[in-house]
Motif scaffolding. Structure first.
Motif, PDB file in Angstrom:
ATOM      1  N   ILE A  71       0.859  -1.187   0.000  1.00  0.00           N
ATOM      2  CA  ILE A  71       0.000   0.000   0.000  1.00  0.00           C
ATOM      3  C   ILE A  71       0.890   1.230   0.000  1.00  0.00           C
ATOM      4  O   ILE A  71       1.720   1.422   0.879  1.00  0.00           O
ATOM      5  N   GLU A  72       0.704   2.069  -1.028  1.00  0.00           N
ATOM      6  CA  GLU A  72       1.575   3.227  -1.180  1.00  0.00           C
ATOM      7  C   GLU A  72       0.862   4.305  -1.988  1.00  0.00           C
ATOM      8  O   GLU A  72      -0.181   4.060  -2.585  1.00  0.00           O
ATOM      9  N   THR A  73       1.431   5.499  -2.007  1.00  0.00           N
ATOM     10  CA  THR A  73       0.875   6.583  -2.802  1.00  0.00           C
ATOM     11  C   THR A  73       1.281   6.412  -4.261  1.00  0.00           C
ATOM     12  O   THR A  73       2.256   5.732  -4.576  1.00  0.00           O
ATOM     13  N   THR A  74       0.533   7.061  -5.143  1.00  0.00           N
ATOM     14  CA  THR A  74       0.873   6.999  -6.568  1.00  0.00           C
ATOM     15  C   THR A  74       2.222   7.643  -6.844  1.00  0.00           C
ATOM     16  O   THR A  74       2.829   7.385  -7.887  1.00  0.00           O
ATOM     17  N   SER A  75       2.706   8.462  -5.919  1.00  0.00           N
ATOM     18  CA  SER A  75       3.982   9.155  -6.143  1.00  0.00           C
ATOM     19  C   SER A  75       5.167   8.196  -6.214  1.00  0.00           C
ATOM     20  O   SER A  75       6.259   8.593  -6.614  1.00  0.00           O
ATOM     21  N   LYS A  76       4.960   6.939  -5.827  1.00  0.00           N
ATOM     22  CA  LYS A  76       6.040   5.952  -5.910  1.00  0.00           C
ATOM     23  C   LYS A  76       6.021   5.182  -7.234  1.00  0.00           C
ATOM     24  O   LYS A  76       6.874   4.322  -7.471  1.00  0.00           O
ATOM     25  N   LEU A  77       5.062   5.478  -8.094  1.00  0.00           N
ATOM     26  CA  LEU A  77       4.912   4.703  -9.327  1.00  0.00           C
ATOM     27  C   LEU A  77       6.142   4.748 -10.216  1.00  0.00           C
ATOM     28  O   LEU A  77       6.580   3.722 -10.743  1.00  0.00           O
ATOM     29  N   ALA A  78       6.687   5.923 -10.415  1.00  0.00           N
ATOM     30  CA  ALA A  78       7.843   6.053 -11.302  1.00  0.00           C
ATOM     31  C   ALA A  78       9.011   5.215 -10.789  1.00  0.00           C
ATOM     32  O   ALA A  78       9.682   4.521 -11.566  1.00  0.00           O
ATOM     33  N   ALA A  79       9.247   5.260  -9.494  1.00  0.00           N
ATOM     34  CA  ALA A  79      10.334   4.478  -8.913  1.00  0.00           C
ATOM     35  C   ALA A  79      10.061   2.982  -9.035  1.00  0.00           C
ATOM     36  O   ALA A  79      10.973   2.192  -9.298  1.00  0.00           O
ATOM     37  N   LEU A  80       8.790   2.597  -8.870  1.00  0.00           N
ATOM     38  CA  LEU A  80       8.447   1.182  -9.010  1.00  0.00           C
ATOM     39  C   LEU A  80       8.682   0.700 -10.437  1.00  0.00           C
ATOM     40  O   LEU A  80       9.178  -0.404 -10.656  1.00  0.00           O
ATOM     41  N   ARG A  81       8.324   1.539 -11.405  1.00  0.00           N
ATOM     42  CA  ARG A  81       8.525   1.149 -12.804  1.00  0.00           C
ATOM     43  C   ARG A  81      10.007   0.903 -13.087  1.00  0.00           C
ATOM     44  O   ARG A  81      10.360   0.035 -13.878  1.00  0.00           O
ATOM     45  N   LYS A  82      10.858   1.685 -12.446  1.00  0.00           N
ATOM     46  CA  LYS A  82      12.293   1.563 -12.699  1.00  0.00           C
ATOM     47  C   LYS A  82      12.920   0.378 -11.962  1.00  0.00           C
ATOM     48  O   LYS A  82      13.801  -0.301 -12.495  1.00  0.00           O
ATOM     49  N   LYS A  83      12.462   0.121 -10.739  1.00  0.00           N
ATOM     50  CA  LYS A  83      13.168  -0.839  -9.896  1.00  0.00           C
ATOM     51  C   LYS A  83      12.549  -2.236  -9.858  1.00  0.00           C
ATOM     52  O   LYS A  83      13.258  -3.209  -9.594  1.00  0.00           O
ATOM     53  N   ALA A  84      11.248  -2.342 -10.088  1.00  0.00           N
ATOM     54  CA  ALA A  84      10.610  -3.660 -10.023  1.00  0.00           C
ATOM     55  C   ALA A  84      10.985  -4.486 -11.248  1.00  0.00           C
ATOM     56  O   ALA A  84      10.815  -4.029 -12.380  1.00  0.00           O
TER      57      ALA A  84
END
Length: 222
Positions: A71-84
């Motif tokens: 559970i997280e804010t949408t503001s972490k999406l860019a980082a998730l796209r890069k690191k996941a």
């Protein structure tokens, strides 16, 4: 684990608001009421039953596949796209008794200084928040757009063509719920962070943790 979460005020707020509760009412902290207790008990049970993992590095734990959900804010999406290194999907939180979703954001401010510097700051803010930059900001960070008027336009942007779930998240704007506007809220947030951690870590019972935080909150509210 099924879920990883950061033990803080926000995870508790998701539950309290979805049950129709509040943190503060009439300048009085009330989050140790039956709704607050039920919410914190739920988090404690998830941890005790080994269903959920509480962590101060929840982002990394999810990326490293220690949990199926995060559970997280949408503001972490860019980082998730890069690191996941795996495919993931996003969705709004399940609806509780009431459909409420917490919304928050960072701020832009102009401090009192010379008129020239204030004017220059205002020009910068206007540039930073114009339509094109707002669209770019939304895509490259994951933060939601700051203008309702550009949401429909975003759907036609090439870089958003495969972002259907992002727009599902945006649809939650109509059910937005913001945390209290009390002047001392930032201090109270810290008390609640401690309460959630002390509870899920087993240091205090849910009632003890909430009662302690409420007592401290009401002291500074007065």
């Amino acid at each position: 684990y099924g879920l990883v979460f950061t033990p803080n005020v926000d995870i508790l707020g998701h539950l309290i608001y979805s049950k129709g509760g509040e943190f503060i009412n009439s300048n009085q902290a009330i989050f140790n009421d039956s709704i607050g207790l039920e919410s914190l008990n739920y988090l404690r049970k998830l941890v005790d039953d080994k269903i959920a993992l509480y962590s101060f590095s929840a982002f990394d734990d999810f990326v490293n596949q220690k949990a199926a959900m995060y559970i997280e804010t949408t503001s972490k999406l860019a980082a998730l796209r890069k690191k996941a290194k795996f495919n993931f999907k996003i969705s709004v939180l399940p609806q509780g008794k009431e459909r409420n979703y917490q919304f928050a954001g960072t701020n832009l401010a102009i401090f009192s200084t010379t008129q020239e510097e204030q004017d220059m700051s205002w020009e910068f803010i206007k540039w930073l928040t114009n339509k094109e930059n707002s669209m770019k900001w939304a895509h490259e960070t994951g933060y939601l757009p700051i203008y309702q008027s550009i949401i429909e336009e975003l759907k036609f942007k090439e870089y958003f063509k495969n972002e259907k779930e992002y727009f599902e998240a945006i649809s939650a704007l109509k059910y937005a719920k913001v945390q209290p506007k009390a002047a001392v809220w930032e201090n109270i947030r810290g008390f609640i962070d401690d309460a959630v951690y002390n509870c899920v870590s087993g240091k205090l019972s849910p009632q003890e943790a909430l009662d302690k935080a409420v007592a401290m909150a009401n002291k500074i509210l007065r």
